[in-house]
Design an enzyme around this catalytic site. Structure first.
Site, PDB file in Angstrom:
ATOM      1  N   TYR A 234      29.772  45.851  49.043  1.00 12.97           N
ATOM      2  CA  TYR A 234      28.588  45.492  50.047  1.00 12.97           C
ATOM      3  C   TYR A 234      27.843  47.051  50.320  1.00 12.97           C
ATOM      4  CZ  TYR A 234      29.230  41.049  52.341  1.00 12.97           C
ATOM      5  OH  TYR A 234      29.267  39.883  52.657  1.00 12.97           O
TER       6      TYR A 234
ATOM      7  N   LYS B 184      41.786  40.423  43.086  1.00 12.94           N
ATOM      8  CA  LYS B 184      41.291  39.876  41.795  1.00 12.94           C
ATOM      9  C   LYS B 184      41.741  40.888  40.667  1.00 12.94           C
ATOM     10  CE  LYS B 184      39.459  36.387  39.138  1.00 12.94           C
ATOM     11  NZ  LYS B 184      39.779  35.235  39.036  1.00 12.94           N
TER      12      LYS B 184
ATOM     13  N   ASP C 222      40.651  33.274  43.648  1.00 15.82           N
ATOM     14  CA  ASP C 222      40.333  31.956  43.276  1.00 15.82           C
ATOM     15  C   ASP C 222      41.527  30.893  43.807  1.00 15.82           C
ATOM     16  OD1 ASP C 222      41.979  33.177  41.369  1.00 15.82           O
ATOM     17  OD2 ASP C 222      40.920  32.453  39.569  1.00 15.82           O
TER      18      ASP C 222
ATOM     19  N   ASP D 120      34.420  32.051  55.826  1.00 15.33           N
ATOM     20  CA  ASP D 120      33.439  31.100  56.009  1.00 15.33           C
ATOM     21  C   ASP D 120      34.314  29.850  55.744  1.00 15.33           C
ATOM     22  OD1 ASP D 120      31.468  32.378  57.060  1.00 15.33           O
ATOM     23  OD2 ASP D 120      30.046  31.261  55.946  1.00 15.33           O
TER      24      ASP D 120
HETATM   25  C1  IPM Z   1      29.352  37.823  57.965  1.00 20.30           C
HETATM   26  C2  IPM Z   1      27.897  37.788  57.701  1.00 20.30           C
HETATM   27  C3  IPM Z   1      27.301  39.068  57.176  1.00 20.30           C
HETATM   28  C4  IPM Z   1      27.960  39.560  56.126  1.00 20.30           C
HETATM   29  C5  IPM Z   1      25.726  39.162  56.543  1.00 20.30           C
HETATM   30  C6  IPM Z   1      24.943  38.463  57.876  1.00 20.30           C
HETATM   31  C7  IPM Z   1      25.157  40.509  56.366  1.00 20.30           C
HETATM   32  O1  IPM Z   1      27.693  36.866  56.579  1.00 20.30           O
HETATM   33  O2  IPM Z   1      29.415  38.711  58.999  1.00 20.30           O
HETATM   34  O3  IPM Z   1      30.154  37.294  57.421  1.00 20.30           O
HETATM   35  O4  IPM Z   1      27.951  39.268  54.911  1.00 20.30           O
HETATM   36  O5  IPM Z   1      29.038  40.229  56.363  1.00 20.30           O
HETATM   37 MG    MG Z   2      29.810  35.700  56.257  1.00 18.84          MG
END
Ligand code: IPM
Ligand code: MG
Length: 360
Positions: A141, A191, A223, A251
């Site tokens: 990131y 990984k 994975d 997620d």
């Molecule tokens: C999260 C979101 C963020 C991330 C985005 C909105 C930048 O997906 O907080 O998980 O990728 O960290």
């Molecule tokens: Mg996210």
């Protein structure tokens, strides 16, 4: 106690859900004799519209002067043109970096009243209680160089994944310390079979694990982890991983509970730093302004603020218990009304939690 809280409602449903969390914090303040003062600031797409910058100086200044920050959500179709120079998400990343909020706690726990909300079979989901610890201020990131250029074959883009041992060690330590107060197991996800960055990650993880002999430790490749989360989610306690893997896996894990609208998060730095709290869900532009969003993830994020930033454990539990009671009584916003319950709106849900707290 006295605390200064910066509110960043942001975009989409952000303002609606943050308003309900503020309502709940106000009840906590009067009930338990605290003074919370709020400062509302611009962040995300709305900040781009008004100032051209997704994280204006004034917003960073207010956050740095406060004791904790509560964010709703940033982003939306209006600002998602891939060629745009500024994006709402940049503001959020910069905020995490400015607060040095490197450890992102994302608890994934199934509420009893919502146990059958999961798309997984009930027996797999039973007892799921995972604490994700996602590294939040490093990795791909933030790695440089990152950008795009023209090459003989046409357009090309590149990002850099980089972690140094200081960054790895400090987030692993957060994971092990958390495991102490839980079921004493840490799973580090990497990984290492392919990426050099992740071989350093694993090496450092083993060194930290050696300092905690009373905590069970395992490494799992990312994975395989994607598979195990569906296959045997109840086996995991604390799961620690890098920024991008943590984004994806958290997620995925949220779907174990079947209710993305319920999950809170906390982004923490070194002891005594300013915590950043936000629901895991996004800005949900499709339902923004309709008054139907579920405010519970933001309310539960406010509870995490009480616990982690202010050490107000009783208050945090009071909020969590109030939420459980409201759910047990059958109140549902649209996203969690699986059995055709009559869904209630954002404000009604916030009011119910506030009322349950004041009647406590
Ligand atoms: C999260 C979101 C963020 C991330 C985005 C909105 C930048 O997906 O907080 O998980 O990728 O960290
Ligand atoms: Mg996210």
């Amino acid at each position: 106690m006295k605390a200064k809280i910066t509110l960043l409602p942001g975009d989409g449903i952000g303002p609606e859900v943050v308003a309900e969390a503020r309502k709940v914090l106000d009840v906590i303040a009067s009930k338990f004799n605290h003074t919370f003062t709020f400062s509302e600031q611009l962040a995300g797409g709305i900040a781009i519209d008004q100032t051209g910058n997704p994280l204006p100086e004034e917003t960073i200044g207010a956050c740095l002067e406060s004791d904790a920050v509560l964010l709703g959500a940033v982003g939306g179709p209006k600002w998602s043109d891939p060629t745009a120079k500024v994006r709402p998400e940049q503001g959020l990343l910069q905020l995490r970096k400015s607060l040095n909020a490197f450890a992102n706690l994302r608890p994934v726990k199934v509420f009893d009243a919502l146990a059958d909300a999961s798309p997984l079979k009930a027996e797999r989901v039973q007892g799921v209680d995972i604490m994700f610890v996602r590294e939040l201020t490093g990795g791909i990131y933030f790695g440089q160089p990152s950008g795009r250029e023209m090459v003989p074959e046409g357009r090309s883009g590149h990002d850099t994944m980089r972690y140094n041992e200081m960054e790895i060690r400090r987030v692993l330590k957060v994971a092990f310390e958390l495991a102490h107060g839980r079921r004493r197991k840490v799973t580090s996800v990497d990984k290492a079979n392919v990426l050099a960055t992740m071989r350093v990650w694993r090496e450092v993880a083993h060194e930290v694990a050696a300092e905690y002999p009373d905590i069970e430790y395992e490494d799992v490749l990312v994975d395989a982890m994607a598979m195990y989360l569906i296959n045997r989610p109840a086996d995991f306690d604390v799961v620690v991983t890098g920024n991008m893997f943590g984004d994806i896996l958290s997620d995925e894990a949220s779907m174990i509970t079947g209710s993305l609208g319920m999950l809170p998060s906390a982004a923490l730095g070194e002891a005594g730093s300013i915590g950043l709290y936000e629901p895991i869900h996004g800005s949900a532009p499709d339902i923004a302004g309709k008054g139907i969003a579920n405010p519970l993830a933001t309310i539960l994020s406010a509870a995490m603020m009480l616990r982690w930033s202010f050490k107000l454990h009783e208050e945090a539990e009071a909020v969590e218990t109030a939420v459980s009671h409201i759910l047990a009584a059958g109140h549902r916003t649209r996203d969690i009304a699986y059995h055709g319950e009559n869904p209630i709106g954002t404000v009604e849900m916030g009011d119910l939690v506030a009322q349950a707290l004041s009647e406590r």
